[in-house]
Design a protein around this motif. Structure first.
Motif, mmCIF file in Angstrom:
data_model
loop_
_atom_site.group_PDB
_atom_site.id
_atom_site.type_symbol
_atom_site.label_atom_id
_atom_site.label_comp_id
_atom_site.label_asym_id
_atom_site.label_seq_id
_atom_site.Cartn_x
_atom_site.Cartn_y
_atom_site.Cartn_z
ATOM 1 N N ALA A 204 37.959 18.213 30.660
ATOM 2 C CA ALA A 204 37.040 17.672 31.657
ATOM 3 C C ALA A 204 37.393 16.221 31.974
ATOM 4 O O ALA A 204 37.326 15.791 33.139
ATOM 5 C CB ALA A 204 35.606 17.780 31.158
ATOM 6 N N GLY A 205 37.770 15.469 30.960
ATOM 7 C CA GLY A 205 38.188 14.085 31.178
ATOM 8 C C GLY A 205 39.421 13.998 32.063
ATOM 9 O O GLY A 205 39.517 13.128 32.948
ATOM 10 N N LEU A 212 37.591 14.635 39.932
ATOM 11 C CA LEU A 212 36.232 15.108 39.676
ATOM 12 C C LEU A 212 35.363 13.912 39.294
ATOM 13 O O LEU A 212 35.804 13.029 38.542
ATOM 14 C CB LEU A 212 36.246 16.132 38.537
ATOM 15 C CG LEU A 212 34.941 16.870 38.224
ATOM 16 C CD1 LEU A 212 34.589 17.831 39.349
ATOM 17 C CD2 LEU A 212 35.055 17.634 36.901
ATOM 18 N N SER A 213 34.133 13.869 39.782
ATOM 19 C CA SER A 213 33.241 12.767 39.409
ATOM 20 C C SER A 213 32.865 12.873 37.937
ATOM 21 O O SER A 213 32.849 13.958 37.365
ATOM 22 C CB SER A 213 31.981 12.779 40.271
ATOM 23 O OG SER A 213 31.158 13.893 39.954
ATOM 24 N N HIS A 214 32.556 11.737 37.323
ATOM 25 C CA HIS A 214 32.212 11.738 35.908
ATOM 26 C C HIS A 214 30.950 12.557 35.649
ATOM 27 O O HIS A 214 30.885 13.336 34.682
ATOM 28 C CB HIS A 214 32.014 10.309 35.400
ATOM 29 C CG HIS A 214 31.835 10.213 33.917
ATOM 30 N ND1 HIS A 214 30.608 10.401 33.295
ATOM 31 C CD2 HIS A 214 32.730 9.991 32.918
ATOM 32 C CE1 HIS A 214 30.757 10.271 31.994
ATOM 33 N NE2 HIS A 214 32.029 10.014 31.726
ATOM 34 N N ALA A 219 28.436 17.727 33.716
ATOM 35 C CA ALA A 219 27.702 18.924 34.129
ATOM 36 C C ALA A 219 28.555 20.175 33.980
ATOM 37 O O ALA A 219 28.031 21.261 33.685
ATOM 38 C CB ALA A 219 27.239 18.778 35.579
ATOM 39 N N ALA A 220 29.868 20.043 34.174
ATOM 40 C CA ALA A 220 30.766 21.191 34.071
ATOM 41 C C ALA A 220 30.850 21.737 32.656
ATOM 42 O O ALA A 220 31.326 22.857 32.439
ATOM 43 C CB ALA A 220 32.168 20.794 34.550
ATOM 44 N N GLY A 251 30.914 7.663 21.742
ATOM 45 C CA GLY A 251 31.136 6.998 23.030
ATOM 46 C C GLY A 251 31.147 8.047 24.127
ATOM 47 O O GLY A 251 30.500 9.089 24.005
ATOM 48 N N ASP A 252 31.882 7.796 25.174
ATOM 49 C CA ASP A 252 31.983 8.724 26.300
ATOM 50 C C ASP A 252 32.603 10.038 25.827
ATOM 51 O O ASP A 252 33.748 10.058 25.358
ATOM 52 C CB ASP A 252 32.866 8.101 27.390
ATOM 53 C CG ASP A 252 32.903 8.934 28.661
ATOM 54 O OD1 ASP A 252 32.514 10.126 28.625
ATOM 55 O OD2 ASP A 252 33.347 8.409 29.695
#
Length: 297
Positions: A204-205, A212-214, A219-220, A251-252
Motif C-alpha cells: 500500500a505504501g 494513490l492518496s495516503h 482505507a484499501a 509510526g505511519d
C-alpha cells in the motif's frame, strides 16, 4: 506471523483448481480459535489464461460456459432443487444452488481478470446479470477501463506491485494502477496471497508512492475491504459499536520501517510472538562455543 504484522482479519479461499469456479471463500479472524467470521462469504472464479485452459481450452469457450452457468442458475432461482426435483442443466444441481445467492446479489462474485479484453467482458456480464455484486481481483490492466468500472460501481482488489508483464494477460501492468483507479472513482483494496498478506502495508505504501492518496492507502487495507465484503458494520473502522480490532503502530503503517507495537482482536491483546521471533531471539546473542542445536533442555 500475519497478525503480529498488524492484521486482525482476512478473506481467504481456494486459489487454484481445475474448475472454472474456485468455490466459496470465508472471512476469518486471525485468532487461535473460533476464527470463522462468515462462511460462504463470496464466490470466486478466474478468467485468466489458466482458467481458459481448464474450460474448453480457449477464452471463447470459457465465456460461453460462464454465461451458460449463470443463466442456468438464474433459471433455478425459484426452484426447490431438492433430491426429487428434475434438473437438466449443464452445471450440477449443487452448483446451481450455490450460485443462487450470487445471482440475487447477496454473495459477492470475485472474478480474477487482468487484461483489458477480459475486464470489458466482466462489464458486459454485469449488464447481462444486473443483480451481480461483482468484484475484480488482480486487474493489472484495470486502469485502462477505470472510468467504466467507476460507472458500474465495481471495486478492485489488486496487488499494486505489478509493474512488469508476467504474461500476455499483464502487458499493461503499472504501479500507477491503484492511483489511476482512485482518481477515476473506483474503490480499491490491497489483496495478496494469504500467506504473504503481512506485506500488504508495504505494498500500500508503494501504491501511495505511485499516485494513490495516503488516506485511500489506509482505507484499501481496512474500510474498503470491509465494505467490499459487506461487513463494514463490524470491522474496518474505529467507531462506536464496532468490533475492537485495534493496532497501535510505532509510526505511519505505510512506512516499511514502522511496526505494530500493540495488536487487539475483539478487545483482547495479542502476544507479538511467532516462531520467527522465537528463532530470532534464540540465535541473536550466541555466547557458547558449542552450537545451539547441541543444547538439550
Amino acid at each position: 506471523i500475519t497478525r503480529i504484522e498488524g492484521f486482525t482479519s482476512a478473506a481467504t479461499g481456494i486459489e487454484y483448481s481445475d474448475y472454472m469456479f474456485k468455490g466459496q471463500g470465508a472471512l476469518i479472524k486471525l485468532t487461535d480459535s473460533d476464527s470463522i467470521m462468515q462462511s460462504r462469504a463470496f464466490m470466486a472464479l478466474s478468467v485468466n489464461n489458466s482458467s481458459a485452459s481448464n474450460t474448453g481450452g480457449t477464452r471463447g469457450t470459457l465465456w460461453v460456459a460462464l454465461n451458460q452457468a449463470l443463466s442456468e442458475a438464474n433459471a433455478a432461482l425459484n426452484l426447490d432443487l431438492g433430491p426429487t426435483e428434475a434438473w437438466h442443466g449443464m452445471i450440477s444441481r449443487a452448483d446451481a444452488k450455490a450460485l443462487v445467492p450470487v445471482l440475487e446479489g447477496d454473495t459477492p462474485l470475485l472474478i480474477k481478470a487482468d487484461r483489458k479484453a477480459d475486464l470489458v467482458n466482466v462489464l458486459a456480464l454485469q449488464k447481462r446479470f444486473p443483480n451481480l455484486d461483482l468484484v475484480l481481483v488482480s486487474a493489472a490492466e484495470a486502469w485502462r477501463v477505470a472510468d467504466e468500472l467507476a460507472a458500474a460501481d465495481i471495486p478492485v482488489i489488486l496487488n499494486p506491485e505489478y509493474n512488469l508483464p508476467g504474461a500476455f494477460d499483464t502487458l499493461g501492468s503499472t504501479m500507477a494502477n491503484a492511483g489511476r483507479l482512485e482518481k477515476a472513482g473506483v474503490k480499491v483494496a490491497i489483496g495478496i496471497e494469504t500467506h504473504n498478506i503481512r506485506l500488504a502495508t508495504q505494498h500500500a505504501g508503494n501504491a501511495v508512492a505511485n499516485g494513490l492518496s495516503h488516506a485511500e492507502g489506509i482505507a484499501a487495507l481496512s474500510k474498503n475491504v470491509a465494505e467490499i465484503f459487506g461487513v463494514e458494520e463490524q470491522i474496518g473502522s474505529l467507531a462506536q459499536g464496532m468490533q475492537a480490532d485495534i493496532v497501535v503502530w510505532s509510526g505511519d503503517p505505510l512506512e516499511v520501517t514502522e511496526a505494530p507495537e500493540h495488536v487487539f482482536i475483539n478487545g483482547q491483546p495479542v502476544t507479538l510472538e511467532s516462531r520467527q521471533t522465537k528463532l530470532r531471539d534464540r540465535y541473536l546473542n550466541l555466547q557458547d562455543k558449542v552450537p545451539m542445536p547441541h543444547h538439550r533442555p
